[in-house]
Write a protein that holds these residues in place. Sequence first.
Motif, mmCIF file in Angstrom:
data_model
loop_
_atom_site.group_PDB
_atom_site.id
_atom_site.type_symbol
_atom_site.label_atom_id
_atom_site.label_comp_id
_atom_site.label_asym_id
_atom_site.label_seq_id
_atom_site.Cartn_x
_atom_site.Cartn_y
_atom_site.Cartn_z
ATOM 1 N N ASP A 37 8.015 6.077 -3.776
ATOM 2 C CA ASP A 37 8.894 5.687 -2.685
ATOM 3 C C ASP A 37 10.133 5.078 -3.343
ATOM 4 N N PRO A 38 11.330 5.400 -2.895
ATOM 5 C CA PRO A 38 12.542 4.895 -3.552
ATOM 6 C C PRO A 38 12.600 3.368 -3.688
ATOM 7 N N THR A 39 11.948 2.635 -2.789
ATOM 8 C CA THR A 39 11.983 1.168 -2.894
ATOM 9 C C THR A 39 11.230 0.661 -4.121
ATOM 10 N N VAL A 40 10.331 1.455 -4.652
ATOM 11 C CA VAL A 40 9.544 1.061 -5.818
ATOM 12 C C VAL A 40 10.428 0.983 -7.071
ATOM 13 N N LYS A 41 11.603 1.605 -6.986
ATOM 14 C CA LYS A 41 12.524 1.585 -8.126
ATOM 15 C C LYS A 41 12.954 0.161 -8.483
ATOM 16 N N ALA A 42 12.827 -0.768 -7.569
ATOM 17 C CA ALA A 42 13.133 -2.172 -7.860
ATOM 18 C C ALA A 42 12.243 -2.702 -8.986
ATOM 19 N N PHE A 48 10.390 -0.357 -11.057
ATOM 20 C CA PHE A 48 10.359 0.684 -12.087
ATOM 21 C C PHE A 48 11.746 1.329 -12.158
ATOM 22 N N THR A 49 12.621 0.687 -12.898
ATOM 23 C CA THR A 49 14.049 1.042 -12.898
ATOM 24 C C THR A 49 14.335 2.439 -13.429
ATOM 25 N N GLU A 50 13.423 3.013 -14.184
ATOM 26 C CA GLU A 50 13.624 4.371 -14.695
ATOM 27 C C GLU A 50 13.115 5.432 -13.717
ATOM 28 N N GLY A 51 12.750 5.023 -12.531
ATOM 29 C CA GLY A 51 12.299 5.963 -11.505
ATOM 30 C C GLY A 51 10.880 6.447 -11.738
ATOM 31 N N LYS A 52 10.579 7.615 -11.196
ATOM 32 C CA LYS A 52 9.226 8.189 -11.266
ATOM 33 C C LYS A 52 8.735 8.388 -12.696
ATOM 34 N N ASP A 53 9.662 8.523 -13.627
ATOM 35 C CA ASP A 53 9.293 8.775 -15.023
ATOM 36 C C ASP A 53 9.223 7.498 -15.864
ATOM 37 N N ASP A 54 9.315 6.350 -15.208
ATOM 38 C CA ASP A 54 9.237 5.082 -15.942
ATOM 39 C C ASP A 54 7.895 5.029 -16.680
ATOM 40 N N PRO A 55 7.914 4.803 -17.984
ATOM 41 C CA PRO A 55 6.661 4.813 -18.752
ATOM 42 C C PRO A 55 5.708 3.661 -18.410
ATOM 43 N N VAL A 89 0.862 -1.182 0.000
ATOM 44 C CA VAL A 89 0.000 0.000 0.000
ATOM 45 C C VAL A 89 0.900 1.233 0.000
ATOM 46 N N GLN A 90 0.667 2.140 -0.941
ATOM 47 C CA GLN A 90 1.431 3.381 -0.982
ATOM 48 C C GLN A 90 0.790 4.436 -0.092
ATOM 49 N N LYS A 91 -0.546 4.407 -0.006
ATOM 50 C CA LYS A 91 -1.252 5.412 0.789
ATOM 51 C C LYS A 91 -2.686 4.964 1.028
ATOM 52 N N THR A 92 -3.214 5.313 2.196
ATOM 53 C CA THR A 92 -4.643 5.200 2.478
ATOM 54 C C THR A 92 -5.101 6.611 2.813
ATOM 55 N N ASP A 93 -5.977 7.160 1.996
ATOM 56 C CA ASP A 93 -6.348 8.561 2.190
ATOM 57 C C ASP A 93 -7.485 8.718 3.202
#
Length: 178
Positions: free
Chosen positions: A116-121, A123-130, A54-58
């Motif tokens: 979150d930086p751990t998500v890069k595992a 999505f290797t291109e980071g936040k801009d991963d298509p 879970v990334q967030k619960t609003d």
Amino acid sequence: MNSIDSNQEGKHKQNYVGADAVEKIRELIDKSGSCFFVTSTTLNNSHKSRPMSVQKTDETGNIWFLSAKDSMKNMEIKVDTDVTLYFQGSSYSDFLELNGHAVITDDKAKIEELWDPTVKAWFTEGKDDPRISVIQFIPDSGYYWDNKHGNTVAGIKVLISAISGKTMDDSIEGTLKV
């Protein structure tokens, strides 16, 4: 508005509605952080379950995930938006089942918020991963199982029950209606 009633077996039932349900959902998810994300699909006429963080619960009870656009999960959601989430916070408490539906977007602002930086595992291109998409889970209803006195007391009661042969139920459970 919530209600409490007890049954004759010593179990307690407490149902939550609206804002109280959202508060209980957020409390239980905070203890777990991850869930089994279950899709129901006509693609192969079955249910598929996979672990998801879970990334967030609003504040309205929506639960947010990051997912790959090309994942089987996203394909299944496009066919059938009904989803069930299962959470377990500990061995003796904080069990939660939520039913609702999922919406997939590729909102860049939401990706930025949820990143979150751990998500890069994944999505290797980071936040801009298509390949990144956002899944918004909107709960309708659920059910929870918890204990009244914390895990230490619940664990001791289980041990005493096993030795004595007498049930010492410490559970509390109920419905959630968002």
